[in-house]
Design a protein around this motif. Structure first.
Motif, short mmCIF file in Angstrom:
data_model
loop_
_atom_site.label_atom_id
_atom_site.label_comp_id
_atom_site.label_asym_id
_atom_site.label_seq_id
_atom_site.Cartn_x
_atom_site.Cartn_y
_atom_site.Cartn_z
N ASN A 187 116.63 78.99 70.47
CA ASN A 187 115.75 78.17 69.65
C ASN A 187 115.50 78.95 68.37
O ASN A 187 114.79 79.95 68.37
CB ASN A 187 114.44 77.91 70.39
N ASP A 188 116.08 78.50 67.25
CA ASP A 188 115.94 79.21 65.98
C ASP A 188 114.76 78.73 65.15
O ASP A 188 114.63 79.12 64.00
CB ASP A 188 117.23 79.09 65.17
N LYS A 189 113.93 77.89 65.72
CA LYS A 189 112.76 77.41 64.99
C LYS A 189 111.82 78.57 64.69
O LYS A 189 111.56 79.42 65.54
CB LYS A 189 112.02 76.35 65.81
N ILE A 190 111.34 78.61 63.47
CA ILE A 190 110.33 79.59 63.09
C ILE A 190 108.99 78.87 63.12
O ILE A 190 108.76 77.95 62.32
CB ILE A 190 110.61 80.18 61.70
N TYR A 191 108.13 79.24 64.04
CA TYR A 191 106.83 78.59 64.19
C TYR A 191 105.86 79.14 63.16
O TYR A 191 105.69 80.35 63.03
CB TYR A 191 106.28 78.81 65.61
N ASN A 192 105.23 78.23 62.44
CA ASN A 192 104.25 78.59 61.43
C ASN A 192 102.87 78.45 62.08
O ASN A 192 102.46 77.35 62.44
CB ASN A 192 104.41 77.64 60.23
N LEU A 193 102.17 79.56 62.24
CA LEU A 193 100.92 79.60 63.00
C LEU A 193 99.73 79.99 62.14
O LEU A 193 99.86 80.80 61.23
CB LEU A 193 101.04 80.64 64.13
N ILE A 194 98.59 79.44 62.48
CA ILE A 194 97.31 79.98 62.03
C ILE A 194 96.70 80.62 63.28
O ILE A 194 96.61 79.98 64.33
CB ILE A 194 96.36 78.88 61.51
N ASP A 230 105.54 80.08 75.70
CA ASP A 230 105.80 78.75 76.27
C ASP A 230 104.75 77.75 75.82
O ASP A 230 105.06 76.59 75.51
CB ASP A 230 105.83 78.81 77.80
N SER A 231 103.49 78.16 75.77
CA SER A 231 102.41 77.26 75.35
C SER A 231 102.56 76.86 73.89
O SER A 231 102.30 75.71 73.53
CB SER A 231 101.05 77.93 75.56
N ILE A 232 102.96 77.79 73.07
CA ILE A 232 103.17 77.48 71.65
C ILE A 232 104.33 76.48 71.51
O ILE A 232 104.22 75.48 70.81
CB ILE A 232 103.42 78.75 70.83
N LYS A 233 105.42 76.77 72.18
CA LYS A 233 106.60 75.90 72.08
C LYS A 233 106.35 74.52 72.68
O LYS A 233 106.83 73.52 72.15
CB LYS A 233 107.80 76.54 72.80
N ASP A 234 105.62 74.45 73.77
CA ASP A 234 105.46 73.21 74.53
C ASP A 234 104.19 72.42 74.20
O ASP A 234 103.97 71.36 74.78
CB ASP A 234 105.49 73.50 76.04
N LYS A 259 89.22 70.10 72.69
CA LYS A 259 90.11 69.87 71.54
C LYS A 259 91.49 70.50 71.72
O LYS A 259 92.40 70.20 70.95
CB LYS A 259 89.48 70.45 70.27
N ALA A 260 91.64 71.36 72.71
CA ALA A 260 92.90 72.10 72.87
C ALA A 260 94.01 71.23 73.45
O ALA A 260 93.78 70.44 74.37
CB ALA A 260 92.68 73.32 73.76
N ALA A 261 95.21 71.40 72.91
CA ALA A 261 96.39 70.75 73.48
C ALA A 261 96.80 71.48 74.75
O ALA A 261 97.31 70.89 75.69
CB ALA A 261 97.53 70.75 72.47
N THR A 262 96.57 72.80 74.76
CA THR A 262 96.92 73.63 75.91
C THR A 262 96.03 74.87 75.91
O THR A 262 95.55 75.30 74.87
CB THR A 262 98.43 74.01 75.88
N PHE A 275 98.93 72.84 52.33
CA PHE A 275 98.89 74.04 53.17
C PHE A 275 99.04 73.67 54.65
O PHE A 275 99.89 74.22 55.35
CB PHE A 275 97.56 74.79 52.96
N TYR A 276 98.25 72.73 55.12
CA TYR A 276 98.22 72.40 56.54
C TYR A 276 99.47 71.66 57.02
O TYR A 276 99.82 71.75 58.19
CB TYR A 276 96.96 71.60 56.89
N GLN A 277 100.16 70.95 56.14
CA GLN A 277 101.37 70.23 56.56
C GLN A 277 102.46 71.18 57.04
O GLN A 277 103.33 70.78 57.80
CB GLN A 277 101.91 69.37 55.42
N LYS A 278 102.41 72.42 56.61
CA LYS A 278 103.43 73.41 56.99
C LYS A 278 103.11 74.12 58.30
O LYS A 278 103.92 74.85 58.83
CB LYS A 278 103.57 74.45 55.88
N VAL A 279 101.91 73.90 58.84
CA VAL A 279 101.45 74.61 60.05
C VAL A 279 101.90 73.86 61.30
O VAL A 279 101.69 72.66 61.42
CB VAL A 279 99.92 74.78 60.02
N ASP A 280 102.52 74.60 62.23
CA ASP A 280 102.98 74.01 63.49
C ASP A 280 101.91 74.04 64.58
O ASP A 280 101.81 73.12 65.38
CB ASP A 280 104.23 74.74 64.00
N ARG A 281 101.16 75.14 64.66
CA ARG A 281 100.15 75.31 65.69
C ARG A 281 98.97 76.10 65.13
O ARG A 281 99.15 76.99 64.31
CB ARG A 281 100.68 76.09 66.91
N ILE A 282 97.79 75.79 65.64
CA ILE A 282 96.61 76.61 65.37
C ILE A 282 96.26 77.32 66.66
O ILE A 282 96.10 76.68 67.71
CB ILE A 282 95.42 75.76 64.88
N ILE A 283 96.21 78.64 66.60
CA ILE A 283 95.91 79.47 67.76
C ILE A 283 94.44 79.87 67.67
O ILE A 283 94.03 80.55 66.72
CB ILE A 283 96.78 80.75 67.80
#
Length: 131
Positions: free
Chosen positions: A7-14, A122-126, A108-111, A55-63
């Motif tokens: 998986n070559d996706k680069i996850y953009n995280l806050i 796994d939680s970030i990816k899924d 509010k959490a997805a996971t 700014f936020y459109q580029k974010v994949d996940r908020i941790i």
């Protein structure tokens, strides 16, 4: 899933930071760095409250590191609002050594995840794309 499926996706995280008496941010990022097959970068803003759609459109996940919640409630509220407004999944990380998380964050959490590096990745990816 097999390990050879790349998986070559680069996850953009806050990742929440702020007042952090137990260095949970540092320990969390060490977990991410320990997984060399997981590609990520961190988006930071001087003020998440004034960061806009671009700014936020580029974010994949908020941790959200739940252990930082009590000392950083304003930051968490801003990020919860942004996650809802821009449909960004929230990955909630339990406080170090504890199972319980603040109910407002759990709702509010997805996971929700603990501190195992493989489980974090796994939680970030899924994490579900919609909230």
């Amino acid at each position: 899933m097999f390990e050879d499926e790349r998986n070559d996706k680069i996850y953009n995280l806050i990742i929440t930071s702020g007042t952090d008496l137990k260095n949970e941010y540092g320990q969390f990022t060490e977990k991410l760095y320990s997984k060399v097959d997981f590609l990520w970068k961190e988006s930071m803003s001087g003020s998440y409250a004034t960061a806009g759609e671009q700014f936020y459109q580029k974010v994949d996940r908020i941790i959200l590191l739940a252990g930082l919640y009590n000392d950083n409630k304003e930051l968490f509220e801003v990020l919860l609002d942004a996650a809802e407004k821009y449909s960004i999944p929230i990955v909630l990380v339990r406080p170090m050594g504890l199972e319980e998380v603040p109910e407002i964050l759990e709702e509010k959490a997805a996971t929700i995840v603990g501190w195992n590096a493989n489980c974090i990745i796994d939680s970030i990816k899924d994490a579900p794309e919609t909230m």
